[in-house]
Design an enzyme around this catalytic site. Structure first.
Site, short mmCIF file in Angstrom:
data_model
loop_
_atom_site.label_atom_id
_atom_site.label_comp_id
_atom_site.label_asym_id
_atom_site.label_seq_id
_atom_site.Cartn_x
_atom_site.Cartn_y
_atom_site.Cartn_z
CG HIS A 8 1.97 41.02 14.38
ND1 HIS A 8 2.18 41.42 15.81
CD2 HIS A 8 1.25 39.83 14.26
CE1 HIS A 8 2.25 40.10 16.42
NE2 HIS A 8 1.69 38.96 15.48
CG ASP A 57 1.05 44.35 17.51
OD1 ASP A 57 1.20 43.89 16.50
OD2 ASP A 57 -0.07 44.40 18.05
CG ASP A 110 2.85 36.21 18.44
OD1 ASP A 110 2.30 37.10 17.18
OD2 ASP A 110 1.69 36.46 19.26
CD GLU A 144 -2.31 39.79 15.70
OE1 GLU A 144 -2.73 38.69 15.51
OE2 GLU A 144 -1.43 40.04 16.68
CD GLU A 145 -0.06 39.95 19.70
OE1 GLU A 145 -1.23 39.40 20.16
OE2 GLU A 145 1.05 39.29 19.35
#
Length: 488
Positions: free
Chosen positions: A117, A119, A150, A182-183
């Site tokens: 991801h 984001d 991340d 995703e976050e």
């Protein structure tokens, strides 16, 4: 240019199916590491915070930049639209598209699909960062910046590896699923997976998630994760908030009822007190016990890092098993209670307690929900309060466990040994990774988590970083994995 010509010359001199020695690819990666760091710097600079609707354009921009890079290294890309997101105000804004990319489509080769991801979590220097969070800073061997670990750094390491291996030709077909939400819960991703199971995913043999840390400085491969059942307990008393001077000692207080209920959930040693909660927990095998003995893990270092005065378990095996393969219950907060500075003599009319249970194989969220609800309603009846309670399970994410003997795991273990000259730690995650379970249930494919993050990367926290060593050697790991996967 000379190096590229030497690789091409080497390739033509070998038999058609003879693999190129891995050190040639590793040398290519070493020679281009400054370029790889510069790419990460450019990607970190984009504030792709998916939690802030005002930054949605930046998330879209990050997805477009990722698409352009995949096209540059020889891929084809479809931007799968997800529709709109309705905000709390009622306003609707477009969701960022999901990248569905493909590099290579040789039907004679296996196909591996990677997930990541673009984001990131919110970040401001005023939160306590030592540097500007969206300016990548190299210091003491680390690369600091929001998303460095991340998940921009891990996805970019993979793409750098694909580019490097593709110089002499990919031995496998590569597919990529890269999202931008995703976050905040991967809005719409489940729908894409379901819709594309007979399309984009139809020829996928293996699925690898590139969004995980190692347990220590030693490389690790993740084969399992706990689930998450998140609960609200709502206790409602009077029609409105009351003054404790006028009503203290005269009414049944919702806060007192809630604290009573929360206190019945778990004992001082961490044991969950809900009847039957451990009944479905999968038994520990002798083979599994052996895995824990060789894991590189230091309790003293963890204690120093967390500042915890003491852990519930004083052995490596005991602590890790209770982080990974036994259920746990944590109390997270109370909504509706006074929490500001100073004093306030209010008796809240309604409060909501929040707690979660991290469940493990073979626990079923629907069964956990019934066990929790029945237990809390029973305990509340014992209190004989006239107040009302409501128990709601907000999240019911299932645990995930894979087979370590699947081909992609064997290939990853060989790759770790090749790059780092050690055997990989086989680890599980204490947190929850819903996408892994979703991929397995919808697509019927085994999933592996092969990340390159460090245990101290401070993902979601201040001063997030990835070590330059992990970033560059992790690129080599992904490159070696692509080669090893072709021969398992």
């Amino acid at each position: 240019m000379l190096f590229l010509l030497s690789i091409l010359s080497l390739l033509t001199c070998q038999a058609a199916l003879s693999p190129v020695p891995p050190d040639q690819i590793f040398q290519y990666i070493d020679d281009h590491q400054d370029e790889f760091v510069q790419r990460l710097k450019e990607w970190v600079a984009i504030e792709s915070d998916s939690s802030d609707p005002t930054k949605r354009g930046l998330v879209d921009n990050m997805m477009q930049i990722t698409k352009d890079f995949i096209l540059k290294i020889g891929g084809t890309v479809e931007m799968a639209e997800l529709g709109e997101q309705e905000l709390s105000s009622g306003k609707k804004i477009p969701l960022p598209p999901v990248i569905l990319a493909e590099i290579g489509n040789d039907t004679k080769k296996p196909t591996v699909c990677f997930y990541g991801h673009m984001d990131v979590q919110p970040a401001k220097k005023s939160d306590g960062w030592a540097t500007e969070p969206y300016t990548l800073i190299e210091k003491d061997g680390n690369l600091y910046g929001r998303g460095a670990s991340d998940d921009k750094g891990q996805v970019l390491a993979l793409l750098n590896a694909v580019e490097s291996v593709n110089v002499i030709g990919l031995p496998v077909n590569v597919k990529l699923v890269i999202e931008g939400m995703e976050e905040v819960g991967s809005n719409g991703l489940d729908k894409i997976v379901e819709e594309q199971k007979d399309g984009f995913f139809s020829n996928v043999d293996y699925i690898v998630v590139t969004d995980t840390p190692w347990l220590s400085k030693k490389p690790g491969i993740t084969y399992g994760a706990r689930g998450n059942c998140y609960f609200f307990i709502e206790v409602e008393g009077a029609r409105r908030d009351l003054h404790s001077g006028g009503f203290g000692g005269a009414v049944y207080e919702a806060m007192s009822d809630l604290i009573f209920l929360l206190d019945t959930l778990i004992d001082s040693k961490g044991k969950i007190l809900i009847p039957g909660i451990y009944d479905d927990v999968r038994s520990v095998t002798e083979e599994e016990k052996e895995l824990y003995k060789d894991l590189e893990f230091n309790l003293d270092e963890l204690q120093a890092d967390t500042g915890a005065k003491r852990f519930l378990y004083d052995t490596k095996e005991g602590l890790l098993m209770h982080r990974w393969r036994y259920p746990s219950l944590s109390i997270h907060g109370i909504e509706g209670a006074f929490s500001g500075s100073g004093t306030k003599t209010v008796i809240p009319a309604k409060v909501i307690g929040k707690f979660s249970i991290r469940q493990v194989p073979n626990m079923d969220p629907s069964i956990v929900e019934k066990q929790v609800t029945d237990y809390l309603e029973h305990k509340f009846s014992e209190r004989n309060s006239p107040n009302k309670i409501k128990v709601t399970m907000i999240i019911g994410a299932k645990p995930w466990l894979s087979d370590m003997n699947e081909p992609q795991y064997l290939a990853a273990r060989k790759a770790v040994t090749r790059v780092f000259n050690v055997n990989a730690d086989m680890i599980r995650a204490g947190g929850t990774i819903p996408i892994a379970k979703n991929f397995e249930e919808v697509l019927g494919k085994r999933v592996m988590l092969l990340g390159i993050g460090g245990p101290d990367d401070s993902t979601h926290g201040q001063n997030e970083k990835i070590s330059k060593y992990n970033y560059i050697e992790g690129t080599k790991l992904y490159a070696a994995f692509l080669q090893e996967l072709a021969s398992v």
